[in-house]
Structures are given as C-alpha cells and as structure tokens.
Design a protein around this motif. Structure first.
Motif, PDB file in Angstrom:
ATOM      1  N   ASN A   1       0.859  -1.061   0.182  1.00 54.31           N
ATOM      2  CA  ASN A   1      -0.069  -0.168  -0.008  1.00 54.31           C
ATOM      3  C   ASN A   1       0.892   1.240  -0.013  1.00 54.31           C
ATOM      4  OD1 ASN A   1      -2.425  -1.718   0.199  1.00 54.31           O
ATOM      5  ND2 ASN A   1      -2.142  -1.619   2.388  1.00 54.31           N
ATOM      6  N   ARG A   2       2.075   0.974  -0.012  1.00 55.94           N
ATOM      7  CA  ARG A   2       2.964   2.087   0.081  1.00 55.94           C
ATOM      8  C   ARG A   2       2.909   3.267   0.949  1.00 55.94           C
ATOM      9  NH1 ARG A   2       5.936   1.856  -4.656  1.00 55.94           N
ATOM     10  NH2 ARG A   2       4.869   0.579  -6.407  1.00 55.94           N
ATOM     11  N   VAL A   3       2.795   2.672   2.184  1.00 58.77           N
ATOM     12  CA  VAL A   3       2.539   3.579   3.467  1.00 58.77           C
ATOM     13  C   VAL A   3       3.620   3.767   4.328  1.00 58.77           C
ATOM     14  CG1 VAL A   3      -0.022   3.411   3.416  1.00 58.77           C
ATOM     15  CG2 VAL A   3       1.795   1.806   4.925  1.00 58.77           C
ATOM     16  N   LEU A   4       4.902   3.191   3.961  1.00 59.25           N
ATOM     17  CA  LEU A   4       5.818   3.488   4.708  1.00 59.25           C
ATOM     18  C   LEU A   4       6.493   4.792   4.667  1.00 59.25           C
ATOM     19  CD1 LEU A   4       8.018   0.137   3.695  1.00 59.25           C
ATOM     20  CD2 LEU A   4       7.026   0.417   5.818  1.00 59.25           C
ATOM     21  N   SER A   5       6.329   5.638   3.932  1.00 59.77           N
ATOM     22  CA  SER A   5       6.767   7.086   3.747  1.00 59.77           C
ATOM     23  C   SER A   5       6.212   7.884   4.758  1.00 59.77           C
ATOM     24  CB  SER A   5       6.586   7.260   2.477  1.00 59.77           C
ATOM     25  OG  SER A   5       5.153   7.535   2.017  1.00 59.77           O
ATOM     26  N   LEU A   6       4.850   7.269   5.284  1.00 62.65           N
ATOM     27  CA  LEU A   6       4.076   8.010   6.137  1.00 62.65           C
ATOM     28  C   LEU A   6       4.700   7.784   7.621  1.00 62.65           C
ATOM     29  CD1 LEU A   6       0.501   7.530   4.897  1.00 62.65           C
ATOM     30  CD2 LEU A   6       1.774   9.429   4.542  1.00 62.65           C
ATOM     31  N   TYR A   7       5.081   6.184   7.845  1.00 67.08           N
ATOM     32  CA  TYR A   7       5.663   5.990   9.214  1.00 67.08           C
ATOM     33  C   TYR A   7       6.908   6.670   9.258  1.00 67.08           C
ATOM     34  CZ  TYR A   7       2.486   2.029   9.573  1.00 67.08           C
ATOM     35  OH  TYR A   7       1.637   1.304   9.762  1.00 67.08           O
ATOM     36  N   PHE A   8       7.600   6.761   8.174  1.00 65.49           N
ATOM     37  CA  PHE A   8       9.211   7.322   8.415  1.00 65.49           C
ATOM     38  C   PHE A   8       9.295   8.853   8.115  1.00 65.49           C
ATOM     39  CE2 PHE A   8      10.347   3.340   6.110  1.00 65.49           C
ATOM     40  CZ  PHE A   8      10.209   2.461   7.345  1.00 65.49           C
ATOM     41  N   SER A   9       8.314   9.490   8.077  1.00 67.80           N
ATOM     42  CA  SER A   9       8.177  11.062   7.897  1.00 67.80           C
ATOM     43  C   SER A   9       7.667  11.820   9.350  1.00 67.80           C
ATOM     44  CB  SER A   9       7.135  11.552   6.985  1.00 67.80           C
ATOM     45  OG  SER A   9       5.676  11.146   7.461  1.00 67.80           O
ATOM     46  N   HIS A  10       7.731  10.712  10.278  1.00 65.77           N
ATOM     47  CA  HIS A  10       7.426  11.311  11.665  1.00 65.77           C
ATOM     48  C   HIS A  10       8.414  10.911  12.273  1.00 65.77           C
ATOM     49  CE1 HIS A  10       3.449  13.013  10.599  1.00 65.77           C
ATOM     50  NE2 HIS A  10       3.377  11.905   9.865  1.00 65.77           N
ATOM     51  N   ALA A  11       8.152  10.445  13.856  1.00 64.06           N
ATOM     52  CA  ALA A  11       9.181  10.321  14.710  1.00 64.06           C
ATOM     53  C   ALA A  11      10.005   9.091  14.572  1.00 64.06           C
ATOM     54  CB  ALA A  11       8.684  10.329  15.966  1.00 64.06           C
ATOM     55  N   LEU A  12       9.239   8.034  14.066  1.00 59.75           N
ATOM     56  CA  LEU A  12       9.810   6.743  13.681  1.00 59.75           C
ATOM     57  C   LEU A  12      11.119   6.584  12.928  1.00 59.75           C
ATOM     58  CD1 LEU A  12       6.867   4.379  13.214  1.00 59.75           C
ATOM     59  CD2 LEU A  12       8.327   4.372  15.070  1.00 59.75           C
ATOM     60  N   GLU A  13      11.949   6.045  13.470  1.00 67.13           N
ATOM     61  CA  GLU A  13      13.310   5.636  12.734  1.00 67.13           C
ATOM     62  C   GLU A  13      12.837   4.355  11.988  1.00 67.13           C
ATOM     63  OE1 GLU A  13      15.774   7.399  12.379  1.00 67.13           O
ATOM     64  OE2 GLU A  13      15.461   9.119  13.707  1.00 67.13           O
ATOM     65  N   ARG A  14      13.803   4.081  10.889  1.00 62.06           N
ATOM     66  CA  ARG A  14      13.525   2.826  10.277  1.00 62.06           C
ATOM     67  C   ARG A  14      13.750   1.557  11.200  1.00 62.06           C
ATOM     68  NH1 ARG A  14      13.664   2.930   4.238  1.00 62.06           N
ATOM     69  NH2 ARG A  14      13.505   5.084   3.504  1.00 62.06           N
ATOM     70  N   SER A  15      14.882   1.637  11.916  1.00 58.80           N
ATOM     71  CA  SER A  15      15.056   0.693  12.866  1.00 58.80           C
ATOM     72  C   SER A  15      13.826   0.449  13.871  1.00 58.80           C
ATOM     73  CB  SER A  15      16.456   0.856  13.512  1.00 58.80           C
ATOM     74  OG  SER A  15      16.414   2.019  14.255  1.00 58.80           O
ATOM     75  N   ASP A  16      13.219   1.626  14.077  1.00 60.87           N
ATOM     76  CA  ASP A  16      12.306   1.569  15.171  1.00 60.87           C
ATOM     77  C   ASP A  16      10.981   0.738  14.606  1.00 60.87           C
ATOM     78  OD1 ASP A  16      13.669   3.043  16.953  1.00 60.87           O
ATOM     79  OD2 ASP A  16      12.488   4.809  16.153  1.00 60.87           O
TER      80      ASP A  16
END
Length: 302
Positions: free
Chosen positions: A120-135
């Motif tokens: 669904n290509r929503v990873l950019s929404l996660y990573f655009s905020h406080a979350l790091e990729r490792s988080d």
C-alpha cells in the motif's frame, strides 16, 4: 457568442473561493519517538490476531489458537477421567508436537504485519514522523514475537492450571508445579523469538502476502524434509549435522539445555552435540534474522 465573450467566461469560471474551515495547528503534547514505537507495537500485535478486522481475517489466528488449546484440554480431560494414567502432552513435548500449527501461524501472520505496508506504499508516512526505520522493524518483530509467545503460552497455562486443580492436594500440587513455572513461560519464549525473526526476515522482502507465506512454509517443510531424509539414509557426522537444518530442532535443543526433559520424537537425544550448541544456533537465528530485517528496512525505498 464572440471570442471575447468566451474568453471572459473562461476567466470567470477559473476563479475560485477561499473558505475558512477552521483548521488549527496541533497544540497538545508531542509524545515523541518512544510513544510512536509503543503505538506501532500495540497495533501490530492487534493485527497479528486480526482484532477489529472482519470475521474472515480472524479464521487463521483464532482457528490456530483453538487448535492449540484443544489438545491441552484433551490432556487435562484424560488426567481428570483416568487419574494416574499417562497423558499425551506435557510441558516438554507440547510445542514440539504442535510445531506445525505454530509454523502456520507465523507464515500467515508475518506477511500481515509487513507486506501490506509495502504493497500500500505507506512506509513513507511512518518514516516522515518520529519513527526511525530501525524502530519500525523492531516494533514489528517485537509484536510478532509477542503474538507467538501468547499463542504458545495459553495451552501451556491450561496444562499448568489443570495439573493443580485435578490434584488431590491442591496446595501441595501448586507448590510442586510452581517450580516448573519458568519452563511453562520459558518454553514459549524459546519458540517465539527465533520463529518471529526467521519469518519476518522472509516476509519483509516481498509486498505479496501469498509469496511470503509460501516462502516461510517452504523453509519449515524443506528443512524438516532434508533433516528427515538425511537422518534416515546416511550415517556419521553428516547425519547429525543435517538435523540442524530443521529450524525447530535448535529450539527444542535449547529448551532441553535450559529445562531438561528429552522428547522421544526429537533427534536431540541421539545427536553428539553438547546442548549448549543448540543455544548458540538459537541465538544465531535470532541475531541473523534481526540483522536481515534491519538491513532490509534501511535500504527499502519508502
């Protein structure tokens, strides 16, 4: 209508209006990275059991949970109806004998946690905020491990409580069984962490749930088949080493190392390796699986 009238009409129709909808900035507390990780973990754990999803989505996780609880209930019923008779399941052999159900659970639910976000290509929404990729990667891994742990712990608790309540002296039985509580809780943990790391490391590499599920099941089936075939056809050190291809064998070896109790169907007793070697393989599965997941999300385009 003249060309001038058409031009004026087009210009007038292109004009717009600005409406004050009352949008306001957020003035509340910003909880930060830790709260974001905790929230992602909690919602991923709920997704593993299809909570607040359709009834169709609940078939696999809750169906497997029921199938795991059923043999534990049967074992307690046998002990109740025939006191002193041997029961089919114990703390030692329960998860070994029901390993196929746990494998199906991780094969079905690991893609549910990660593949849909890629599709669904929503990873950019996660990573655009406080979350790091490792988080993101560690929250998903922790949620799947917690789901498998809860799934495996429930029938073990049924056995634990059943043994206490069916005893002639409940107080004495509680004192005896409480000494085995570390095994009751530790064995599900031994199974949960490496199975979650292994399955999520595979599921993270494809946005297609069917492909991820098939690949995870193939790892368990192929590993078990290779171990079974080579165990019955060859002799010597290669025969013993071939059993380590089955991803469940190091889990049972680690359980035996920590809590004791050999299982008749497990190859651990007939192999020449020290029990701590299975603990090393268990640790290797966890470390390598986690590293693969982290590497994948560091390189994955959002």
């Amino acid at each position: 209508m003249t060309l001038r009238d058409q031009a004026v009409g087009t210009r007038q129709s292109a004009t717009g209006a600005i409406y004050d909808l009352g949008y306001r900035g957020y003035d509340g507390p910003r909880l930060g990275r830790r709260a974001a990780v905790a929230t992602l973990f909690w919602w991923s754990l709920r997704a593993a059991f299809a909570l607040k999803r359709s009834g169709r989505a609940k078939i696999v996780p809750w169906g497997i949970a029921a199938l795991l609880l059923a043999p534990a209930g049967v074992s307690v019923a046998v002990a109740a109806l025939a006191p002193g008779a041997p029961t089919p399941f114990s703390y030692d052999n329960f998860l070994w004998n029901t390993q196929i159900l746990v494998a199906i659970f991780v094969a079905a639910q690991a893609p549910e946690l990660v593949s849909s976000d890629q599709r669904n290509r929503v990873l950019s929404l996660y990573f655009s905020h406080a979350l790091e990729r490792s988080d993101y990667a560690l929250a998903k891994l922790g949620a799947l491990a917690a789901a498998v742990f809860g799934l495996a712990l429930a029938p073990m608790l049924v056995l634990f409580i059943g043994r206490i309540l069916l005893a002639a002296d409940v107080v004495k039985a509680f004192g005896d069984e409480i000494n085995r509580l570390p095994e009751v809780t530790g064995t599900p943990l031994i199974y949960a962490v490496p199975l979650a790391a292994l399955s999520l490391a595979i599921a993270a590499y494809t946005p297609r749930r069917a492909y991820a599920t098939g690949a995870i099941i193939a790892v368990f089936i192929v590993g078990s088949a290779i171990a079974g075939i080579m165990g019955n056809t060859i002799e010597g050190p290669l025969r013993e080493a071939s059993q380590l291809v089955n991803p469940i064998v190091p889990l049972d070896g680690t359980r035996t190392w920590l809590f004791g109790g050999f299982i008749a169907d497990s190859p651990i007793d007939g192999m020449g390796y020290p029990l701590w070697a299975y603990g090393l393989e268990w640790l290797a599965i966890v470390v390598v699986g986690t590293a693969v997941i982290l590497w994948r999300y560091r390189r994955l385009a959002a």
